[in-house]
Design a protein around this motif. Structure first.
Motif, PDB file in Angstrom:
ATOM      1  N   CYS A  28      56.968  23.748 105.628  1.00 51.91           N
ATOM      2  CA  CYS A  28      56.582  25.150 105.426  1.00 51.91           C
ATOM      3  C   CYS A  28      56.645  25.929 106.734  1.00 51.91           C
ATOM      4  CB  CYS A  28      55.181  25.241 104.818  1.00 51.91           C
ATOM      5  SG  CYS A  28      55.165  24.912 103.031  1.00 51.91           S
ATOM      6  N   LYS A  76      48.425  32.115  92.841  1.00 49.90           N
ATOM      7  CA  LYS A  76      48.750  32.311  94.269  1.00 49.90           C
ATOM      8  C   LYS A  76      50.263  32.388  94.475  1.00 49.90           C
ATOM      9  CE  LYS A  76      44.724  30.659  96.822  1.00 49.90           C
ATOM     10  NZ  LYS A  76      44.170  29.664  97.788  1.00 49.90           N
ATOM     11  N   LYS A  77      51.009  31.570  93.763  1.00 51.63           N
ATOM     12  CA  LYS A  77      52.474  31.611  93.902  1.00 51.63           C
ATOM     13  C   LYS A  77      53.037  32.936  93.388  1.00 51.63           C
ATOM     14  CE  LYS A  77      53.211  26.620  93.561  1.00 51.63           C
ATOM     15  NZ  LYS A  77      53.923  25.551  92.840  1.00 51.63           N
ATOM     16  N   ARG A  78      52.416  33.457  92.315  1.00 52.35           N
ATOM     17  CA  ARG A  78      52.852  34.735  91.773  1.00 52.35           C
ATOM     18  C   ARG A  78      52.648  35.840  92.811  1.00 52.35           C
ATOM     19  NH1 ARG A  78      51.123  39.226  89.440  1.00 52.35           N
ATOM     20  NH2 ARG A  78      48.946  38.724  89.834  1.00 52.35           N
ATOM     21  N   CYS A 133      52.438  35.475  96.080  1.00 52.00           N
ATOM     22  CA  CYS A 133      53.413  35.261  97.161  1.00 52.00           C
ATOM     23  C   CYS A 133      54.767  35.848  96.784  1.00 52.00           C
ATOM     24  CB  CYS A 133      53.556  33.766  97.458  1.00 52.00           C
ATOM     25  SG  CYS A 133      52.161  33.056  98.364  1.00 52.00           S
ATOM     26  N   ASP A 153      52.198  20.164  94.593  1.00 49.50           N
ATOM     27  CA  ASP A 153      53.586  20.327  94.136  1.00 49.50           C
ATOM     28  C   ASP A 153      54.341  19.017  94.326  1.00 49.50           C
ATOM     29  OD1 ASP A 153      53.158  22.952  93.498  1.00 49.50           O
ATOM     30  OD2 ASP A 153      54.305  23.802  95.156  1.00 49.50           O
ATOM     31  N   GLU A 196      57.443  32.376  99.303  1.00 46.04           N
ATOM     32  CA  GLU A 196      57.375  31.244  98.387  1.00 46.04           C
ATOM     33  C   GLU A 196      56.119  30.421  98.678  1.00 46.04           C
ATOM     34  OE1 GLU A 196      59.700  27.075  97.298  1.00 46.04           O
ATOM     35  OE2 GLU A 196      60.663  28.501  98.652  1.00 46.04           O
ATOM     36  N   GLY A 197      55.222  30.357  97.731  1.00 46.04           N
ATOM     37  CA  GLY A 197      54.008  29.565  97.914  1.00 46.04           C
ATOM     38  C   GLY A 197      54.250  28.100  97.576  1.00 46.04           C
ATOM     39  N   VAL A 198      53.683  27.213  98.411  1.00 50.99           N
ATOM     40  CA  VAL A 198      53.787  25.769  98.184  1.00 50.99           C
ATOM     41  C   VAL A 198      52.372  25.214  98.062  1.00 50.99           C
ATOM     42  CG1 VAL A 198      54.500  23.559  99.180  1.00 50.99           C
ATOM     43  CG2 VAL A 198      55.960  25.596  99.441  1.00 50.99           C
ATOM     44  N   PHE A 199      52.065  24.640  96.911  1.00 52.27           N
ATOM     45  CA  PHE A 199      50.722  24.106  96.670  1.00 52.27           C
ATOM     46  C   PHE A 199      50.719  22.609  97.022  1.00 52.27           C
ATOM     47  CE2 PHE A 199      46.912  23.393  93.886  1.00 52.27           C
ATOM     48  CZ  PHE A 199      46.119  24.418  94.399  1.00 52.27           C
ATOM     49  N   ALA A 242      46.882  27.798  91.493  1.00 54.60           N
ATOM     50  CA  ALA A 242      48.174  27.571  92.162  1.00 54.60           C
ATOM     51  C   ALA A 242      49.215  28.538  91.615  1.00 54.60           C
ATOM     52  CB  ALA A 242      48.631  26.130  91.959  1.00 54.60           C
ATOM     53  N   LYS A 269      58.358  29.930 103.462  1.00 54.82           N
ATOM     54  CA  LYS A 269      57.557  29.056 102.618  1.00 54.82           C
ATOM     55  C   LYS A 269      56.139  28.965 103.185  1.00 54.82           C
ATOM     56  CE  LYS A 269      59.580  25.240 101.088  1.00 54.82           C
ATOM     57  NZ  LYS A 269      60.409  24.003 101.050  1.00 54.82           N
TER      58      LYS A 269
END
Lengths: 189, 189
Positions: A67, A23-25, A27, A39, A33-36, A20, A2
């Protein structure tokens, strides 16, 4: 793995929802796994905070602790340095011994940006070193930002790619970000 | 109790030697030991660093890990926020769970300072909230700095005194600093 996505991206319209998602895409493409920061997260202390801002702080801290790594958007924000909240989070994760990476979409180094910020207040001291109008020195090491920022990333074995992206596109261009994601994926692999 | 003395004080003439001595004197009056970033320290990795700046980083990190608490000079530095290195160190010590305090010798809050920095680039969005010229929002919480800075200090049970000190005296006035030292001495006692 994460990855906490630190940056002034949260100040973009709609709290940075579009960046966001992108960036998650990226990752996910690399198996991460991206955590903004915005979230949702159930956190009893954050939920109980009387003031909205302190609830945000506590939730961000809970996200950080949960994370495994961090990527910081260090593109200069309202001054020569990166966003203060982002730098705080970078130091936080480095102290926990977790991988930290950063990127900047500004090509000039920290000393050049500081000199541009100071304008005609900049002067040279007797030894020929730059100072500001109050006699306070500049860091002239050719780094991306204050040496604590560059040093923390180096000490953590991280990457710090820099790309010159002009205008407002510097807030949305993710080529340097993706280089960080690839670096983390390699660490993980 | 060893207290890391974080701040842009290191950029004052002679690397802040005069303010370092005065801060250490105040710490000693309250039964604490002040540690300044430039204090010598034997550290094998720092001694072996090929580049001067990275040796400084590693030595600062070793000082941080060896200290029990931190007091950050958060007086705004070349922009609306505090010095980036100082903010990094604040986040670092908060992550380690140690007491952190901060002080600022600027009376205006973060939103007021950011608006002054933006000048006529500031505008209001459709909902009446301030943004910068690129549509990025401001934090309007009445805080001293970015909410991660204020929040970290609050979460650590720290103090964050603010005093309005005008002109260059804002780099040398230590009344707010001493309030932090007194707070740490009380925690220790």
């Amino acid at each position: 793995m994460k990855v906490y996505l630190a940056g002034p991206d949260v100040f973009l319209p709609e709290h940075g929802a579009a960046i966001a998602a992108e960036k998650k895409r990226i990752c996910a493409l690399h198996g991460l796994e991206g955590v903004f920061p915005t979230d949702p997260r159930h956190d009893p202390a954050a939920d109980a905070a009387a003031e909205a801002w302190y609830g945000i702080y506590l939730r961000n801290e809970a996200h950080l602790r949960a994370c495994d790594a961090l990527i910081a958007n260090l593109t200069p924000f309202r001054g020569p340095s990166a966003d203060a909240g982002t730098v705080y989070e970078l130091g936080f994760m480095r102290a926990l011994g977790r991988p930290v990476m950063g990127y900047s979409n500004a090509g000039r180094d920290f000393a050049q940006r500081t000199l541009a910020f100071l304008g005609n207040h900049a002067r040279r001291d007797a030894a020929g070193r730059w100072t500001d109008g109050e006699g306070m020195s500049l860091e002239e090491f050719g780094l991306v930002d204050n040496l604590m920022v560059d040093g923390g990333i180096r000490a953590a074995g991280g990457r710090l790619p820099v790309r010159e992206v002009t205008g407002e596109a510097r807030w949305t261009d993710l080529a340097a970000f993706e280089a960080c994601v690839a670096g983390l994926a390699r660490l993980k692999g």
